[in-house]
Write an enzyme that holds these catalytic residues in place. Structure first.
Site, PDB file in Angstrom:
ATOM      1  N   GLY A  48      41.725  68.932 119.960  1.00 35.01           N
ATOM      2  CA  GLY A  48      42.769  69.443 119.084  1.00 35.01           C
ATOM      3  C   GLY A  48      43.470  68.296 118.383  1.00 35.01           C
ATOM      4  O   GLY A  48      43.490  67.170 118.897  1.00 35.01           O
ATOM      5  N   GLN A  53      50.020  63.904 113.890  1.00 40.42           N
ATOM      6  CA  GLN A  53      49.283  62.858 114.613  1.00 40.42           C
ATOM      7  C   GLN A  53      48.522  61.924 113.681  1.00 40.42           C
ATOM      8  O   GLN A  53      48.102  60.850 114.087  1.00 40.42           O
ATOM      9  CB  GLN A  53      48.295  63.482 115.609  1.00 40.42           C
ATOM     10  CG  GLN A  53      48.980  64.215 116.750  1.00 40.42           C
ATOM     11  CD  GLN A  53      47.954  64.732 117.725  1.00 40.42           C
ATOM     12  OE1 GLN A  53      47.444  65.829 117.566  1.00 40.42           O
ATOM     13  NE2 GLN A  53      47.632  63.954 118.740  1.00 40.42           N
ATOM     14  N   CYS A 101      46.386  64.074 125.391  1.00 41.52           N
ATOM     15  CA  CYS A 101      46.698  64.048 123.967  1.00 41.52           C
ATOM     16  C   CYS A 101      46.204  62.737 123.360  1.00 41.52           C
ATOM     17  O   CYS A 101      46.390  61.680 123.962  1.00 41.52           O
ATOM     18  CB  CYS A 101      48.216  64.164 123.797  1.00 41.52           C
ATOM     19  SG  CYS A 101      48.768  64.175 122.094  1.00 41.52           S
ATOM     20  N   LEU A 102      45.594  62.815 122.194  1.00 46.36           N
ATOM     21  CA  LEU A 102      45.086  61.594 121.554  1.00 46.36           C
ATOM     22  C   LEU A 102      46.221  60.637 121.198  1.00 46.36           C
ATOM     23  O   LEU A 102      45.994  59.431 121.073  1.00 46.36           O
ATOM     24  CB  LEU A 102      44.287  61.957 120.296  1.00 46.36           C
ATOM     25  CG  LEU A 102      43.008  62.765 120.536  1.00 46.36           C
ATOM     26  CD1 LEU A 102      42.370  63.171 119.219  1.00 46.36           C
ATOM     27  CD2 LEU A 102      42.022  61.973 121.393  1.00 46.36           C
ATOM     28  N   HIS A 143      49.671  73.521 122.568  1.00 46.42           N
ATOM     29  CA  HIS A 143      49.857  72.067 122.584  1.00 46.42           C
ATOM     30  C   HIS A 143      49.970  71.530 121.149  1.00 46.42           C
ATOM     31  O   HIS A 143      50.855  70.723 120.853  1.00 46.42           O
ATOM     32  CB  HIS A 143      48.677  71.415 123.328  1.00 46.42           C
ATOM     33  CG  HIS A 143      48.690  69.923 123.297  1.00 46.42           C
ATOM     34  ND1 HIS A 143      48.903  69.149 124.425  1.00 46.42           N
ATOM     35  CD2 HIS A 143      48.516  69.039 122.274  1.00 46.42           C
ATOM     36  CE1 HIS A 143      48.870  67.865 124.072  1.00 46.42           C
ATOM     37  NE2 HIS A 143      48.632  67.764 122.776  1.00 46.42           N
ATOM     38  N   GLU A 144      49.091  72.000 120.276  1.00 49.40           N
ATOM     39  CA  GLU A 144      49.115  71.517 118.882  1.00 49.40           C
ATOM     40  C   GLU A 144      50.342  72.026 118.136  1.00 49.40           C
ATOM     41  O   GLU A 144      50.924  71.307 117.320  1.00 49.40           O
ATOM     42  CB  GLU A 144      47.835  71.917 118.145  1.00 49.40           C
ATOM     43  CG  GLU A 144      46.547  71.358 118.735  1.00 49.40           C
ATOM     44  CD  GLU A 144      46.608  69.894 119.109  1.00 49.40           C
ATOM     45  OE1 GLU A 144      47.295  69.113 118.425  1.00 49.40           O
ATOM     46  OE2 GLU A 144      45.978  69.520 120.118  1.00 49.40           O
ATOM     47  N   HIS A 147      53.314  69.870 118.590  1.00 44.80           N
ATOM     48  CA  HIS A 147      53.343  68.684 117.723  1.00 44.80           C
ATOM     49  C   HIS A 147      54.075  68.980 116.411  1.00 44.80           C
ATOM     50  O   HIS A 147      54.734  68.103 115.855  1.00 44.80           O
ATOM     51  CB  HIS A 147      51.916  68.227 117.379  1.00 44.80           C
ATOM     52  CG  HIS A 147      51.262  67.397 118.437  1.00 44.80           C
ATOM     53  ND1 HIS A 147      51.760  66.179 118.848  1.00 44.80           N
ATOM     54  CD2 HIS A 147      50.138  67.590 119.155  1.00 44.80           C
ATOM     55  CE1 HIS A 147      50.960  65.672 119.777  1.00 44.80           C
ATOM     56  NE2 HIS A 147      49.967  66.512 119.992  1.00 44.80           N
TER      57      HIS A 147
HETATM   58 NI    NI Z   1      48.412  66.252 121.380  1.00 46.68          NI
END
Ligand code: NI
Length: 187
Positions: A48, A53, A101-102, A143-144, A147
């Site tokens: 995701g 991000q 998470c990236l 989760h996304e 953000h």
């Molecule tokens: Ni994330």
């Protein structure tokens, strides 16, 4: 095009993203941008990615669970791009999953969230979609969506666990994270 991923400590990850102004939008450009988001996510081995991000304060997210079907077989067709997603309804029942998470490399923690939700969004062709998500598909989108409101999963972990990861978070915010993908840290 692969974009650099902003990591923990970057200001853009803490800002509330703005609705995409669909009226004045070049559809072709949006599709191209969404392709770049997918490419960036695949390159970094993620499932995701949200626009903040990659340093973009617009409400756009992509998810693709097809890589984790060994653990979650129900995700076999679950690839989505969502523009301006909103929660229509969420369940009282909760579920606990381990998240990563990236933007927060090498940290995984259990997070409790509503187990199910109904979400409304525009797809990559700006067509309105409403769907109910359950299980890990729901979790990926939650989760996304976090953000888009400037929240990170580490904000939601139990205080004791948070203490355990404090030093790691501090290192990421100091630019010391090691990743196989290109990152950016910008206060
Ligand atoms: Ni994330």
């Amino acid at each position: 095009m692969i974009l650099p991923i902003y990591v923990y400590g970057s200001e853009v990850l803490r800002e509330t993203a703005a609705d995409v102004d669909v009226a004045g939008l070049d559809k072709e450009q949006l599709r191209k941008y969404i392709d770049d988001m997918f490419e960036t996510m695949y390159h970094a081995d993620g499932v995701g990615l949200a626009a903040p991000q990659v340093g973009d304060g617009r409400r756009i997210l992509v998810v693709d669970g097809r890589d984790v079907t060994d653990v979650y077989p129900e995700l076999k067709d679950f690839k989505r791009a969502m523009v301006n997603p909103v929660v229509v309804e969420e369940s009282e029942e909760t579920a606990e999953y381990s998240e990563g998470c990236l933007s927060v490399p090498d940290i995984h923690c259990n997070v409790v969230r509503p187990k199910k939700m109904t979400v409304r969004y525009l797809d990559a062709d700006l067509k309105e979609v409403e769907e109910t998500l359950d299980g890990f598909a729901c979790r990926m989108v939650q989760h996304e969506m976090d953000h888009l409101d400037g929240h990170l999963f580490v904000d939601r972990v139990a205080p004791i666990r948070r203490k355990m990861i404090a030093a790691k978070l501090h290192n990421i915010a100091k630019g010391k994270a090691r990743t196989a993908y290109k990152t950016k840290l910008e206060r």
